[in-house]
Design an enzyme around this catalytic site. Structure first.
Site, PDB file in Angstrom:
ATOM      1  N   HIS A 269      12.689  50.882  46.524  1.00 19.22           N
ATOM      2  CA  HIS A 269      13.753  51.243  47.453  1.00 19.22           C
ATOM      3  C   HIS A 269      13.525  52.690  47.893  1.00 19.22           C
ATOM      4  CE1 HIS A 269      16.282  47.720  47.322  1.00 19.22           C
ATOM      5  NE2 HIS A 269      16.290  47.713  45.994  1.00 19.22           N
ATOM      6  N   CYS A 312      12.421  51.500  52.370  1.00 18.33           N
ATOM      7  CA  CYS A 312      13.279  51.904  53.484  1.00 18.33           C
ATOM      8  C   CYS A 312      13.271  53.420  53.622  1.00 18.33           C
ATOM      9  CB  CYS A 312      14.705  51.415  53.262  1.00 18.33           C
ATOM     10  SG  CYS A 312      14.870  49.618  53.328  1.00 18.33           S
TER      11      CYS A 312
END
Length: 336
Positions: A269, A312
């Site tokens: 992430h 991301c």
């Protein structure tokens, strides 16, 4: 893998790391059913102790996809570790024992039939003789092995076969003569030693705001197969906290003295210019890149350095961007 299955493995971890026999039928079955690759098998079996092997396997099984739990259960049954299998699926214990009893009865019946067949042999002196095709008896002492020796050498000159398939990558090598083969071997040996790849794959983020990263094990496996087929010196590290990532990278930069190229792949992430460890703590991407610049890693001066970050980078959607850095021989690839 379903959460209930991961929980079952976690709650029984002590029993498995204490009693599990990894080497042998179990590991071969997991490779046969494509839960593990041969490279993963070698990594697990390279651990120094049986306990460490079992611990490594228990770390990896939950990341091997939705069928891994059932295949692991069947592998335990196939390898004679039914007591451990019952910890995963206690509701199937009675059926497993019934099947085992049937198999033992069949084996017992076969042994009895073989014993009866042996009784049909006629004993002559100290030698056993058996009926011949002509209805008489042949004395085994009269048998003389053939003096003819098969001179055909069927062992391939090159092993493994230079044309083979692993996953979706197919390698074909064609050599006109032995000299070109020797040169190719030199290049392959050189390449194996000189190109270094480190893959950090974060999948599970317990007790944080981040969701489980379903499918990332597939990306990691495909990358591992790719670099294995290219002959690169690769390592994969799974589910590291921010502190562990920092430690891993600092150790890595000290081991690149004889390396001619370095590739770092981060699957996790992320947010604006950061990636997260499994503890939810952020690490600045600029800091990661700086660890391998000329000042902090002189061994990589004037050598290719490639960074692939699949995470991301904020709330916006980004295309795949290739950024050639201002200092030479560095390639960054951000995949949002």
């Amino acid at each position: 893998m379903e959460k209930s299955h991961r929980d079952k493995l976690r709650t029984n971890r002590v029993a498995f790391t204490r009693d599990l026999q990894v080497e042998g039928d179990l590991m071969d079955y997991l490779v046969q059913e494509s839960v593990f690759t041969l490279a993963m098998k070698e990594t697990i079996l390279a651990e120094r102790t049986r306990h460490q092997q079992a611990s490594k396997l228990m770390d990896d099984v939950p990341r091997r996809g939705p069928k891994a739990f059932d295949v692991f259960y069947k592998g335990l049954c196939e390898s004679g570790q039914g007591d451990l299998a019952d910890l995963l699926k206690p509701e199937l214990r009675e059926g497993r024992l019934s099947k085992l009893e049937r198999e033992r009865n069949i084996e017992k019946d076969m042994s009895q039939k073989m014993a009866k067949m042996n009784l049909g042999l006629t004993k002559t002196g100290n030698l056993m003789t058996a009926p011949s095709d002509q209805g008489g008896y042949v004395n085994p002492s009269a048998y003389q092995p053939s003096s003819e020796v098969d001179e055909v050498d069927e062992i391939p000159e090159v092993f493994p076969d230079p044309q083979y398939e692993i996953g979706q990558v197919k390698l074909i090598q064609k050599h006109d003569d032995r000299a070109s083969q020797d040169k190719a071997d030199e290049r392959i040996t050189y390449r194996n030693k000189k190109c270094r790849v480190l893959i950090i794959n974060n999948e599970d983020f317990p007790n944080t705001k981040f969701a489980f990263r379903f499918g990332t094990h597939i990306d990691a496996t495909n990358l591992e197969l790719l670099f294995e087929n290219l002959g690169y010196n690769k390592s994969i590290r799974n589910n590291l906290t921010a502190e562990e990532i920092d430690k891993e990278l600092n150790n890595e930069k000290l081991s690149l003295k004889d390396c001619d190229a370095f590739i770092l792949i981060l699957l996790s992430h992320g947010d604006n210019d950061v990636v997260y460890g499994t503890d939810g703590v952020a690490i600045n991407i600029s800091y990661i890149k700086s660890l391998f610049n000329g000042a902090n890693c002189p061994a990589l001066i004037d050598k290719p350095k490639l960074f692939f970050i699949q995470a991301c980078q904020g709330s916006k959607n980004y295309p795949c961007i290739v950024d050639i850095a201002i200092y030479s021989n560095v390639l960054y690839n951000y995949m949002a």
